[in-house]
Write a protein that holds these residues in place. Structure first.
Motif, PDB file in Angstrom:
ATOM      1  N   UNK A  43       2.305   2.338   5.033  1.00 35.09           N
ATOM      2  CA  UNK A  43       2.816   2.352   3.663  1.00 35.09           C
ATOM      3  C   UNK A  43       3.834   1.243   3.449  1.00 35.09           C
ATOM      4  N   UNK A  44       3.945   0.851   2.170  1.00 28.11           N
ATOM      5  CA  UNK A  44       4.979  -0.091   1.760  1.00 28.11           C
ATOM      6  C   UNK A  44       4.510  -1.539   1.766  1.00 28.11           C
ATOM      7  N   UNK A  45       5.507  -2.413   1.722  1.00 26.57           N
ATOM      8  CA  UNK A  45       5.241  -3.860   1.732  1.00 26.57           C
ATOM      9  C   UNK A  45       4.556  -4.241   3.029  1.00 26.57           C
ATOM     10  N   UNK A  77       6.445  -2.997  -5.918  1.00 23.36           N
ATOM     11  CA  UNK A  77       7.093  -1.898  -6.636  1.00 23.36           C
ATOM     12  C   UNK A  77       6.119  -1.219  -7.599  1.00 23.36           C
ATOM     13  N   UNK A  78       5.237  -1.992  -8.222  1.00 21.57           N
ATOM     14  CA  UNK A  78       4.247  -1.414  -9.144  1.00 21.57           C
ATOM     15  C   UNK A  78       3.326  -0.446  -8.408  1.00 21.57           C
ATOM     16  N   UNK A  79       2.914  -0.798  -7.194  1.00 25.25           N
ATOM     17  CA  UNK A  79       2.065   0.112  -6.407  1.00 25.25           C
ATOM     18  C   UNK A  79       2.836   1.387  -6.069  1.00 25.25           C
ATOM     19  N   UNK A  90       0.857  -1.185   0.000  1.00 20.81           N
ATOM     20  CA  UNK A  90       0.000   0.000   0.000  1.00 20.81           C
ATOM     21  C   UNK A  90       0.890   1.231   0.000  1.00 20.81           C
ATOM     22  N   UNK A  91       0.522   2.210  -0.813  1.00 20.42           N
ATOM     23  CA  UNK A  91       1.233   3.482  -0.887  1.00 20.42           C
ATOM     24  C   UNK A  91       0.220   4.613  -0.892  1.00 20.42           C
ATOM     25  N   UNK A  92       0.476   5.651  -0.117  1.00 17.04           N
ATOM     26  CA  UNK A  92      -0.433   6.793  -0.041  1.00 17.04           C
ATOM     27  C   UNK A  92       0.377   8.075  -0.187  1.00 17.04           C
ATOM     28  N   UNK A  93       0.020   8.880  -1.181  1.00 19.36           N
ATOM     29  CA  UNK A  93       0.703  10.148  -1.437  1.00 19.36           C
ATOM     30  C   UNK A  93      -0.240  11.340  -1.306  1.00 19.36           C
ATOM     31  N   UNK A 129      -2.744   0.324  -4.129  1.00 15.15           N
ATOM     32  CA  UNK A 129      -2.478  -0.901  -3.383  1.00 15.15           C
ATOM     33  C   UNK A 129      -2.531  -2.083  -4.325  1.00 15.15           C
ATOM     34  N   UNK A 130      -1.860  -3.138  -3.902  1.00 18.86           N
ATOM     35  CA  UNK A 130      -1.946  -4.420  -4.564  1.00 18.86           C
ATOM     36  C   UNK A 130      -2.307  -5.443  -3.508  1.00 18.86           C
TER      37      UNK A 130
END
Length: 194
Positions: free
Chosen positions: A190-192, A132-134, A97-100, A147-148
């Motif tokens: 965030x992250x893995x 990495x794609x997320x 999951x990544x949030x910007x 997210x993936x």
């Protein structure tokens, strides 16, 4: 974290104003729901953004399994089931999951893409690639979060992203975001996720 979505496909001539009104009148009810990172109230309209159907398809990101269970076994989901019939609920453990998103910026569009995981895929390497794609997707102009998640029963990856405005073409199924409840978004890590 757990991602969750159900899809309610509606007739081609369905008045989607009914869904807009439902979200406008009830969307706020989950704005303080314990265990919920976010709920994106999503809708697709037939003929818009390439959608072949009218559909109401909320997407959830849960911080806790207890929160998810509290919702599924509570009055909110029962009310939806009473109105539309009980839908199949898809849920996936979140891989990354990544949030910007900056404070005060809200999503107007969402994209969901499904990806089959081949039997021959080397899972550790693939997990790194999916994470990495997320991360890379959130570097795209207008992307707020991505997210993936993976269903290990069917070995299908689900990529989900929220966008400040229109999403770029070709990423997947495009949804309108009618409302975004974010009671515990700041607690999402965030992250893995392994």
């Amino acid at each position: 974290m757990h991602a969750m979505q159900y899809e309610i496909t509606l007739p081609a001539d369905y008045d989607m104003g009914v869904i807009r009104h439902r979200v406008a009148s009830k969307g706020h009810l989950l704005d303080a729901f314990a265990g919920l990172g976010f709920k994106a109230y999503l809708m697709r309209e037939r003929g818009r953004d390439g959608s072949p159907v009218n559909q109401y398809a909320p997407f959830y990101l849960w911080n806790t399994a207890a929160g998810m269970n509290s919702f599924l076994w509570g009055p909110g989901f029962q009310g939806l089931s009473d109105d539309f019939g009980r839908p199949v609920v898809q849920h996936w453990p979140v891989l990354a999951y990544e949030d910007q998103a900056a404070p005060g910026i809200t999503a107007r569009a969402a994209v969901r893409r499904r990806q089959s995981i081949p039997e021959a895929a080397r899972l550790p390497q693939l997990a790194d690639e999916l994470a990495e794609a997320a991360r890379q997707l959130t570097g795209t102009k207008g992307a707020l979060s991505a997210l993936t998640a993976v269903d290990p029963r069917t070995w299908e990856a689900v990529h989900f992203s929220l966008w400040e405005h229109d999403a770029p073409d070709g990423l997947g199924d495009v949804f309108q975001v009618l409302h975004l409840s974010t009671p515990e978004r700041e607690k999402l890590r965030d992250g893995r996720q392994w």
